[in-house]
Design an enzyme around this catalytic site. Structure first.
Site, PDB file in Angstrom:
ATOM      1  N   ASP A 175       0.884  -1.030  -0.326  1.00  0.00           N
ATOM      2  CA  ASP A 175       0.322   0.457  -0.372  1.00  0.00           C
ATOM      3  C   ASP A 175       1.348   1.115  -0.203  1.00  0.00           C
ATOM      4  O   ASP A 175       1.456   1.445   0.981  1.00  0.00           O
ATOM      5  CB  ASP A 175      -1.001  -0.346   0.954  1.00  0.00           C
ATOM      6  CG  ASP A 175      -1.797   1.200   1.053  1.00  0.00           C
ATOM      7  OD1 ASP A 175      -1.352   2.375   0.575  1.00  0.00           O
ATOM      8  OD2 ASP A 175      -2.751   1.107   2.346  1.00  0.00           O
ATOM      9  N   HIS A 176       0.886   2.102  -0.916  1.00  0.00           N
ATOM     10  CA  HIS A 176       2.110   2.972  -1.112  1.00  0.00           C
ATOM     11  C   HIS A 176       1.422   4.281  -0.270  1.00  0.00           C
ATOM     12  O   HIS A 176       2.768   4.793   0.065  1.00  0.00           O
ATOM     13  CB  HIS A 176       2.107   3.430  -3.331  1.00  0.00           C
ATOM     14  CG  HIS A 176       0.623   4.079  -3.247  1.00  0.00           C
ATOM     15  ND1 HIS A 176      -0.841   3.998  -4.101  1.00  0.00           N
ATOM     16  CD2 HIS A 176       0.504   5.656  -3.070  1.00  0.00           C
ATOM     17  CE1 HIS A 176      -1.430   4.900  -3.645  1.00  0.00           C
ATOM     18  NE2 HIS A 176      -0.620   5.835  -3.509  1.00  0.00           N
ATOM     19  N   HIS A 238      -5.867   2.225   1.703  1.00  0.00           N
ATOM     20  CA  HIS A 238      -5.623   3.466   1.913  1.00  0.00           C
ATOM     21  C   HIS A 238      -6.233   3.462   3.108  1.00  0.00           C
ATOM     22  O   HIS A 238      -5.010   5.088   4.038  1.00  0.00           O
ATOM     23  CB  HIS A 238      -5.473   4.805   0.817  1.00  0.00           C
ATOM     24  CG  HIS A 238      -4.605   4.122  -0.422  1.00  0.00           C
ATOM     25  ND1 HIS A 238      -3.994   3.140  -0.482  1.00  0.00           N
ATOM     26  CD2 HIS A 238      -4.849   4.501  -1.219  1.00  0.00           C
ATOM     27  CE1 HIS A 238      -3.470   2.811  -1.324  1.00  0.00           C
ATOM     28  NE2 HIS A 238      -4.334   3.391  -1.886  1.00  0.00           N
TER      29      HIS A 238
END
Length: 482
Positions: A175-176, A238
């Site tokens: 998950d960036h 996110h």
């Protein structure tokens, strides 16, 4: 102050889907930047793998073009050396083509990592073939992109498929958002400073806002998005991760499983969201700009491009403190931030009726990473004790100066963590399943209701109903500013 770079050990990184958009925009330019920073060994190799036929040289030229387009500055003396570390194999993910060639390329005495930058439907096929052909061993690592399932049932099935070939310690669910410098600094601010942790609870914090706003619509990916929506695309992963890092208890040690254990406790403590505490929105056409229905090419779509929720956490630390989360497309400005609003002093000695006296800690994730702590001071000048709010600003660009202002992109940091074998900033399987278990009833209720999302104008702050979600609690969203 100069940002310190710590080299990683020698590695072979195979990128499945190496000719795709994510690889071109983020993964390969990010690796080039790590090479320039001196973090990649000169012996390390990057092996692109995709269905199309390319020679090594063809692939290198494609990567060269991507670096010039997306890498924010190119060292012409270094780019050829970096490209020399690249190789390419044409791979049939569901068949036999290319696998023996890939096996011959992979070295056995270095870190072996495999990045699945492909559709989730191919994860199982790739994992099986890596195992069947003996390309991956018990120390190899695989990186899987979202979406990791579209509900609890599919997430469990995907976890089970990967578990047939790899242990949990080998699986890196990326998950960036967790790779952003400020997100990690949130943990440092909380757990490395005595100033905040004693106040980080319901006794002193009035509420928390988490906002991820985008100015772009869904044009170009309308087909995917219309089967997903903001809840699946953004909230379940996110925003959930940002919520967990904000609300989690201090782990016993900065250790991957210790951190993820505490995040999991937060997800399991989330109360079911009441129907009146959720707002769904859908941007509408404005001027020459198309609306969501046009972008999605589905005039009957009930998919949300905006979600706002009021979330409660049932534990001792947060009982009574609401968390408000919102995310949307075609918003006024591109911004991601966490706003911690502290309670006002119980009694004011100043005659300042109507003055906002609450301190706020604003953690800015994008576009300009940094933190602001808003405090009350006396307004300068004669004429009595007039109070005003001012921010104590910590911009990373200002703090670290010209030599350190260029922070690594989230993907750069996370890929280097994969090579190091550090899973702290990656989601664990039970964490993903718990998040879906919380989100599924919300999505199911929407699908059964048949109600249309609230319309909102492109370039606005979202639907009016989202403003009322806060106003009825005598609170206000922090303004989204262009």
């Amino acid at each position: 102050m100069v940002v310190r770079t710590i080299p990683v050990e020698d590695f072979d990184l195979v990128i499945f889907g190496a000719t795709g958009d994510l690889a071109r925009r983020k993964i390969l330019p990010g690796l080039y930047r790590r090479y320039l920073a001196g973090q990649m060994p000169a012996e390390a190799r990057i092996i692109g793998a995709a269905r199309s036929e390319h020679s090594d040289q063809d692939f290198r030229e494609e990567v060269r073009a991507a670096i010039y387009e997306f890498a924010n500055g190119v060292d012409k003396d270094q780019i050829d050396a970096f490209l020399g570390q690249l190789h390419y194999v044409a791979i049939d993910a569901k068949g036999t083509g290319g696998w023996e060639q890939l096996k011959k390329l992979i070295r056995k005495d270095v870190v072996r990592a495999f990045y699945f930058s492909v559709a989730p439907s191919l994860f199982g096929d790739l994992a099986k073939r890596l195992s069947d052909y003996g390309i991956a061993d018990t120390e190899s690592r695989i990186v899987v992109e979202k979406p990791f399932g579209r509900d609890l049932e599919s997430a469990r099935a995907l976890n089970a498929t990967l578990a047939q070939h790899f242990e949990e310690r080998q699986i890196y669910r990326i998950d960036h958002y967790l790779g952003k410098e400020t997100v990690q600094n949130l943990m440092a601010v909380r757990f490395a400073n005595i100033l905040f942790e004693p106040l980080w609870n319901a006794q002193f914090i009035d509420h928390v806002q988490i906002t991820v706003a985008e100015t772009v619509g869904v044009g170009g990916r309308g087909g995917y998005y219309d089967n997903s929506g903001a809840m699946r695309d953004m909230v379940q992963n996110h925003l959930m991760q940002l919520l967990c890092l904000t609300a989690m208890e201090p782990p016993y040690h900065f250790d991957p499983d210790a951190v993820r254990d505490e995040k999991l406790k937060v997800i399991r403590a989330l109360e079911p969201v009441a129907e009146g505490d959720i707002v769904r929105g859908q941007y509408q056409a404005s001027g020459d700009a198309p609306g969501y229905l046009e972008d999605a090419e589905n005039p009957d779509s009930r998919t949300e491009s905006y979600v706002a929720l009021k979330v409660r956490i049932s534990n001792w630390r947060w009982q009574g403190t609401p968390f408000y989360m919102r995310t949307g497309k075609k918003m006024r400005a591109r911004t991601s931030e966490i706003v911690i609003t502290f309670k006002e002093p119980p009694h004011s000695i100043f005659d300042e009726s109507g003055t906002q006296r609450a301190n706020q800690l604003v953690i800015k994730l994008q576009p300009d990473e940094g933190m602001d702590l808003t405090v009350m001071i006396k307004e300068p000048g004669p004429g009595g004790m007039r109070l005003m709010q001012v921010p104590l600003d910590m911009s990373f660009a200002d703090t670290f100066g010209p030599d350190g202002a260029e922070m690594p992109d989230a993907y750069e940091r996370l890929i280097m963590d994969v090579i190091r074998g550090n899973q702290t900033l990656f989601m664990r399987g039970d964490e993903v399943e718990a998040a879906w278990a919380w989100a599924d009833p919300i999505i199911e209720a929407w699908e059964q209701s048949k109600a249309q999302p609230e319309p909102y104008d492109a370039g606005s702050s979202g639907p009016e109903e989202a403003l009322r979600l806060m106003h009825r609690d005598n609170r206000r969203w922090k303004e989204i500013r262009a």
